[in-house]
Each structure stands twice: as C-alpha cells, then as structure tokens.
Design a protein around this motif. Structure first.
Motif, short mmCIF file in Angstrom:
data_model
loop_
_atom_site.label_atom_id
_atom_site.label_comp_id
_atom_site.label_asym_id
_atom_site.label_seq_id
_atom_site.Cartn_x
_atom_site.Cartn_y
_atom_site.Cartn_z
N ASN A 11 -50.49 117.00 18.89
CA ASN A 11 -51.12 116.26 17.57
C ASN A 11 -50.71 117.17 16.34
O ASN A 11 -51.12 117.71 15.74
CB ASN A 11 -52.17 117.47 17.73
N THR A 12 -49.68 116.27 16.32
CA THR A 12 -48.76 116.74 14.69
C THR A 12 -49.53 116.28 14.24
O THR A 12 -49.21 116.94 12.69
CB THR A 12 -46.82 116.35 15.52
N GLU A 13 -50.33 115.33 13.48
CA GLU A 13 -50.73 114.75 12.89
C GLU A 13 -52.33 116.23 12.69
O GLU A 13 -53.00 115.43 11.32
CB GLU A 13 -51.45 113.25 13.11
N LEU A 15 -54.84 115.81 13.72
CA LEU A 15 -56.34 115.35 13.52
C LEU A 15 -57.26 116.61 14.73
O LEU A 15 -56.77 117.06 15.67
CB LEU A 15 -55.99 113.93 15.14
N LYS A 16 -58.58 115.87 14.39
CA LYS A 16 -59.45 116.68 14.38
C LYS A 16 -60.09 116.37 16.83
O LYS A 16 -60.91 117.00 17.02
CB LYS A 16 -61.06 116.58 13.73
N ARG A 17 -59.59 114.60 16.43
CA ARG A 17 -60.31 114.80 18.39
C ARG A 17 -59.06 113.38 17.89
O ARG A 17 -58.82 112.59 17.68
CB ARG A 17 -61.44 113.85 17.27
N ILE A 18 -58.94 113.59 19.86
CA ILE A 18 -58.07 112.75 20.12
C ILE A 18 -58.58 111.89 21.16
O ILE A 18 -58.88 112.87 22.60
CB ILE A 18 -56.36 113.35 20.40
N GLU A 19 -58.92 110.65 21.86
CA GLU A 19 -59.13 109.74 22.55
C GLU A 19 -58.05 109.33 23.84
O GLU A 19 -57.32 109.52 23.05
CB GLU A 19 -59.93 108.96 22.53
N VAL A 20 -58.19 110.04 25.19
CA VAL A 20 -57.91 109.99 25.60
C VAL A 20 -57.95 108.87 27.51
O VAL A 20 -59.29 109.00 27.93
CB VAL A 20 -56.90 110.70 26.26
N GLY A 21 -57.30 108.65 27.64
CA GLY A 21 -57.15 107.03 28.78
C GLY A 21 -57.29 108.49 30.26
O GLY A 21 -57.06 107.98 31.58
N SER A 22 -56.66 109.57 30.67
CA SER A 22 -56.62 110.67 31.16
C SER A 22 -57.06 111.88 31.68
O SER A 22 -57.26 112.19 30.46
CB SER A 22 -54.83 111.14 31.44
N LYS A 23 -58.09 112.61 32.30
CA LYS A 23 -58.36 113.40 32.60
C LYS A 23 -57.80 114.55 32.44
O LYS A 23 -58.13 115.51 32.47
CB LYS A 23 -60.03 113.63 33.65
N PRO A 71 -55.53 107.85 18.23
CA PRO A 71 -54.29 106.95 18.22
C PRO A 71 -53.03 106.70 19.19
O PRO A 71 -52.86 108.41 19.80
CB PRO A 71 -53.32 107.11 16.98
N LEU A 72 -52.26 105.56 19.32
CA LEU A 72 -51.65 105.71 20.00
C LEU A 72 -50.36 106.43 20.11
O LEU A 72 -49.58 106.87 20.42
CB LEU A 72 -50.79 104.41 20.36
N SER A 73 -50.11 107.56 18.00
CA SER A 73 -49.10 108.16 17.75
C SER A 73 -49.31 109.74 18.55
O SER A 73 -48.36 109.91 18.91
CB SER A 73 -48.85 108.28 16.34
N ALA A 74 -50.27 109.81 19.59
CA ALA A 74 -50.63 110.73 20.04
C ALA A 74 -49.80 111.25 21.48
O ALA A 74 -49.84 112.03 21.95
CB ALA A 74 -51.92 111.32 20.20
N VAL A 75 -49.66 110.36 21.98
CA VAL A 75 -48.43 110.21 23.26
C VAL A 75 -46.97 110.96 23.29
O VAL A 75 -46.33 110.73 21.89
CB VAL A 75 -48.27 108.93 23.85
N TYR A 76 -46.80 112.11 23.45
CA TYR A 76 -45.56 112.73 23.41
C TYR A 76 -44.63 111.76 24.30
O TYR A 76 -44.71 112.20 25.96
CB TYR A 76 -45.55 114.15 24.25
N HIS A 77 -43.29 111.77 24.19
CA HIS A 77 -42.73 110.87 24.79
C HIS A 77 -40.82 112.39 24.19
O HIS A 77 -40.77 112.29 23.69
CB HIS A 77 -41.68 109.74 24.18
#
Length: 81
Positions: A11-13, A15-23, A71-77
């Motif tokens: 969460n470098t940006e 953001l208050k909330r990040i939606e994710v596709g994994s639990k 947002p997709l930018s929250a995925v860490y690589h």
C-alpha cells in the motif's frame, strides 16, 4: 506441495481500502525500503481484514482473479535476486 506462491500486496499509495482476489496473502506495507515485516494474512470466513502493521483494509472481491487487486498497482512483485 504447493503449485502457486502466496500473493503479496503493498500500500505504497496510502489507500484506505484495497480489494483483493485472494483470502490468503502477504502484506508488505509500502514498497522496500519502507516496508514492514511481510506478514501472512488469512481472512478465513471473513471478507475483510485490517493489517496489524500498516492498518490497510483488505476486502475480498470474488470477481477478481486470485493474486490480483483493485487497484492493480497494489500487487507486489519482488525484484529478482
């Protein structure tokens, strides 16, 4: 043996909330070198969780592919070693 790795989100940006596709995933906080300890988070039966280190609210969204986020930018690589 696991065939996929655990997704990591950041969460470098600020953001208050990040939606994710994994639990089940790892939160790294901000991008290195400003990251916090990379912690494993398991939502279990819940659909949202707050990271104990950075207070990011992660919300499960079943419409997202596993390992992705909105947002997709929250995925860490991680950078290759």
């Amino acid at each position: 043996m696991a065939h996929t790795s655990t997704p990591h989100f950041h969460n470098t940006e600020g953001l208050k909330r990040i939606e994710v596709g994994s639990k089940e995933f790892m939160c790294v906080g901000a991008l290195p070198p400003f990251d916090h300890p990379h912690i494993y988070i398991d939502m279990g039966k819940d659909n949202e969780v707050v990271c104990a280190y950075c207070s990011t609210l992660y919300v499960f969204n079943a419409e997202l592919a596993p390992g992705t986020s909105q947002p997709l930018s929250a995925v860490y690589h991680a950078e290759p070693a």
